[in-house]
Motif scaffolding. Structure first.
Motif, PDB file in Angstrom:
ATOM      1  N   ALA A 110      -4.626   6.046  -5.346  1.00 26.55           N
ATOM      2  CA  ALA A 110      -5.488   5.245  -4.493  1.00 26.55           C
ATOM      3  C   ALA A 110      -5.753   3.696  -5.052  1.00 26.55           C
ATOM      4  CB  ALA A 110      -7.050   5.996  -4.390  1.00 26.55           C
ATOM      5  N   VAL A 111      -6.002   3.572  -6.454  1.00 26.30           N
ATOM      6  CA  VAL A 111      -6.467   2.530  -6.822  1.00 26.30           C
ATOM      7  C   VAL A 111      -4.996   1.445  -6.770  1.00 26.30           C
ATOM      8  CG1 VAL A 111      -6.628   1.232  -9.160  1.00 26.30           C
ATOM      9  CG2 VAL A 111      -7.917   3.445  -8.249  1.00 26.30           C
TER      10      VAL A 111
ATOM     11  N   PHE B 224      -7.949   6.083   1.016  1.00 26.56           N
ATOM     12  CA  PHE B 224      -6.993   6.370   0.130  1.00 26.56           C
ATOM     13  C   PHE B 224      -7.326   7.639  -0.758  1.00 26.56           C
ATOM     14  CE2 PHE B 224      -3.970   2.371   0.276  1.00 26.56           C
ATOM     15  CZ  PHE B 224      -3.525   2.846   1.361  1.00 26.56           C
ATOM     16  N   ARG B 225      -8.450   7.495  -1.400  1.00 26.85           N
ATOM     17  CA  ARG B 225      -8.855   8.557  -2.387  1.00 26.85           C
ATOM     18  C   ARG B 225      -9.122   9.802  -1.856  1.00 26.85           C
ATOM     19  NH1 ARG B 225      -9.957  11.608  -5.527  1.00 26.85           N
ATOM     20  NH2 ARG B 225     -11.350  11.522  -7.500  1.00 26.85           N
TER      21      ARG B 225
ATOM     22  N   ALA C 147       0.261   4.014  -2.779  1.00 25.38           N
ATOM     23  CA  ALA C 147      -0.486   5.047  -2.451  1.00 25.38           C
ATOM     24  C   ALA C 147       0.383   6.299  -2.096  1.00 25.38           C
ATOM     25  CB  ALA C 147      -1.378   4.834  -1.384  1.00 25.38           C
TER      26      ALA C 147
ATOM     27  N   THR D 234      -4.658   0.151  -3.282  1.00 24.92           N
ATOM     28  CA  THR D 234      -5.533  -0.653  -2.928  1.00 24.92           C
ATOM     29  C   THR D 234      -5.253  -2.093  -3.533  1.00 24.92           C
ATOM     30  OG1 THR D 234      -7.136   0.828  -2.624  1.00 24.92           O
ATOM     31  CG2 THR D 234      -8.194  -1.258  -2.820  1.00 24.92           C
ATOM     32  N   LEU D 235      -4.913  -2.048  -5.029  1.00 26.63           N
ATOM     33  CA  LEU D 235      -4.942  -3.131  -5.616  1.00 26.63           C
ATOM     34  C   LEU D 235      -3.563  -3.836  -5.459  1.00 26.63           C
ATOM     35  CD1 LEU D 235      -6.543  -2.380  -9.137  1.00 26.63           C
ATOM     36  CD2 LEU D 235      -7.476  -3.544  -6.993  1.00 26.63           C
TER      37      LEU D 235
ATOM     38  N   GLY E 107       0.755  -1.303   0.099  1.00 28.01           N
ATOM     39  CA  GLY E 107      -0.064   0.044  -0.148  1.00 28.01           C
ATOM     40  C   GLY E 107       0.790   1.228  -0.007  1.00 28.01           C
TER      41      GLY E 107
ATOM     42  N   PHE F  73     -10.649  -3.743   1.681  1.00 32.73           N
ATOM     43  CA  PHE F  73     -10.029  -2.942   0.600  1.00 32.73           C
ATOM     44  C   PHE F  73     -10.954  -1.978   0.081  1.00 32.73           C
ATOM     45  CE2 PHE F  73      -7.224  -6.761   0.756  1.00 32.73           C
ATOM     46  CZ  PHE F  73      -6.098  -6.177   0.610  1.00 32.73           C
ATOM     47  N   GLY F  74     -12.298  -2.187   0.107  1.00 34.51           N
ATOM     48  CA  GLY F  74     -13.176  -1.194  -0.143  1.00 34.51           C
ATOM     49  C   GLY F  74     -13.082   0.197   0.803  1.00 34.51           C
TER      50      GLY F  74
ATOM     51  N   TYR G 295      -9.763   1.950  -0.050  1.00 38.67           N
ATOM     52  CA  TYR G 295      -9.936   2.712  -1.244  1.00 38.67           C
ATOM     53  C   TYR G 295     -10.303   4.107  -0.924  1.00 38.67           C
ATOM     54  CZ  TYR G 295     -10.990   4.674  -5.497  1.00 38.67           C
ATOM     55  OH  TYR G 295     -11.182   5.503  -6.601  1.00 38.67           O
TER      56      TYR G 295
END
Length: 241
Positions: free
Chosen positions: A215-216, A205-206, A116, A219-220, A112, A198-199, A202
């Protein structure tokens, strides 16, 4: 007149300092990621601030797993003549699950942070996201405690066909355990609960990074490794035959 004018300045110098803002609770991330980020931005970055949350989640997950599999181990021992499970076995199962939880947190933090960036505050965000898991594991523990012990054991006809091999007997009992509501719930909570984290991450992070790509990525990048490790953790139940 000069003395009267000086007194307000003197009193302002002696006034107590403003209290430091309190960091958000981990539960705030579950209820309102926006409020969590707003409060987090008011305090300094402390990477270990929420490290206790994955520890608690791991302990409760370990207790839930231990309560489930103890029936299979006892069943195999009773039908094969080997030694039954003891406190050391339960401690290994519980502490092993706790270690996996902390390891997953470290993995999430590392990947992360790469995705991020520094502004994402990955250690704190991912640590707080584990607050989703303790109530779910507590629910699994309650369901397990309310399920009759006989529900976790294979039927007599299947037992006679397995012979006295303790490994086959235990696998058969684990397969039956997965068929119960408690066993299925543990697998679902472990895998889907982790995905749900993770939802939440995100959403935080957004707002923290203000950059959708960061952010993506934050998360991913840890998503598949974390799910793979959790899958390994529940594989004795999920893949027992």
């Amino acid at each position: 007149m000069a003395g009267l004018m000086a007194s307000p300045r003197k009193s302002s110098k002696n006034s107590p300092p403003a209290p430091l803002p309190e960091p958000p609770t981990p539960a705030t991330l579950l209820v309102s990621p926006g409020s969590f980020v707003a409060q987090l931005n008011e305090v300094d970055l402390v990477w270990w601030r929420y490290i206790w949350v994955p520890v608690v989640a791991g302990l409760l997950g370990g207790v839930a797993y231990t309560l489930l599999v103890r029936h299979a181990a006892a069943f195999a021992a009773a039908n094969s003549g080997v030694a039954g499970p003891n406190f050391a076995t339960s401690a290994v199962n519980t502490l092993g699950t706790t270690f996996l939880s902390v390891f997953i947190f470290v993995l999430m933090w590392g990947f992360g942070r790469v995705g991020a960036g520094f502004r994402g505050r990955a250690a704190e965000v991912y640590g707080a996201s584990f607050a989703l898991m303790p109530p779910l594991y507590l629910l699994v523990i309650v369901v397990t405690a309310l399920t009759p012990a006989a529900a976790f054991l294979p039927d007599a006809a299947r037992v006679s066909a397995l012979g006295s091999d303790p490994r086959l007997l235990e696998r058969a009992a684990l397969a039956q355990t997965f068929q119960t509501s408690a066993g299925f719930a543990l697998v679902v909570v472990t895998l889907l609960g982790t995905a749900a984290q993770f939802g939440l991450v995100y959403a935080a992070f957004r707002r923290l990074t203000e950059r959708p790509i960061q952010a993506v990525m934050g998360t991913l990048l840890p998503l598949l490794p974390a799910l793979a490790i959790q899958l390994i953790g529940v594989s004795p139940l999920l893949f027992a035959r």
